[in-house]
Design a protein around this motif. Sequence first.
Motif, PDB file in Angstrom:
ATOM      1  N   VAL A 168       4.597   2.012  -4.192  1.00 40.67           N
ATOM      2  CA  VAL A 168       4.137   0.744  -3.879  1.00 40.67           C
ATOM      3  C   VAL A 168       4.948  -0.473  -4.505  1.00 40.67           C
ATOM      4  N   VAL A 191      -6.091  -3.972  -0.242  1.00 46.97           N
ATOM      5  CA  VAL A 191      -6.399  -2.844   0.264  1.00 46.97           C
ATOM      6  C   VAL A 191      -7.793  -2.636   0.982  1.00 46.97           C
ATOM      7  N   ASP A 251       0.987  -1.326  -0.050  1.00 45.31           N
ATOM      8  CA  ASP A 251       0.031   0.138   0.095  1.00 45.31           C
ATOM      9  C   ASP A 251       0.989   1.262   0.233  1.00 45.31           C
TER      10      ASP A 251
END
Length: 217
Positions: free
Chosen positions: A121, A217, A82
């Motif tokens: 990321v 996520v 993330d």
Amino acid sequence: MSKRTMSHRPGTSILRKRAAVVAAGFGMSAMLGTGAAFAADSAQGALPGVSTASVAAQATAQAKAAANAHQAAAKKAASWIDPVKNYTLSAGYAQGGGMWASGKHSGQDFAVPIGTNVMAVHGGTVVKTGGNGAGDGPAYGNAVVIKHANGTYSQYAHLSRVDVHVGQTVSTGQHIAQSGNTGNSSGPHVHFEIRTTPNYGSAVNPVAFMHSKGVHV
């Protein structure tokens, strides 16, 4: 003459006795010295074996540590993460609203306080940075775009500060910026996109993409 001879012999006998004692002393010293030398040689003979074993153990430990570090680095290089930690998901991909020029939200928003650490990321090369959405328009505020080896691009927007430059190589999890509230923003957050090109209009669903990389996520 005979008296002198008689008086000389006892002295000679005493000298001989003294010489014998001294010789015996030298002999004992020599024997003790030999023994000490033998003990020292024995001790010295034992040291190389201990030292070799110690060196071998250290070499094995160092090789294992190096292998573990290499595996960890390889795993990190292959992973996706993330862009921020301890976030709350706000506006999602393709969400409608009057705040977006296209009428549909082009990324996923991560609500975090201003100044939160923003991370790459995945490893790649920085291709765009700066204000005006790094060239994508003022609505994005300060932004960064990173190109990844698989041909995709990640974009991070509404930043309060950019800490990387174009051409810089970054690794997974490396700090690239601080979150903010710049541009067309309703509150502090990071706008995150996955794109097929470095430019606006090529975004895909970032949540679905990250799920395909094992990031929930």
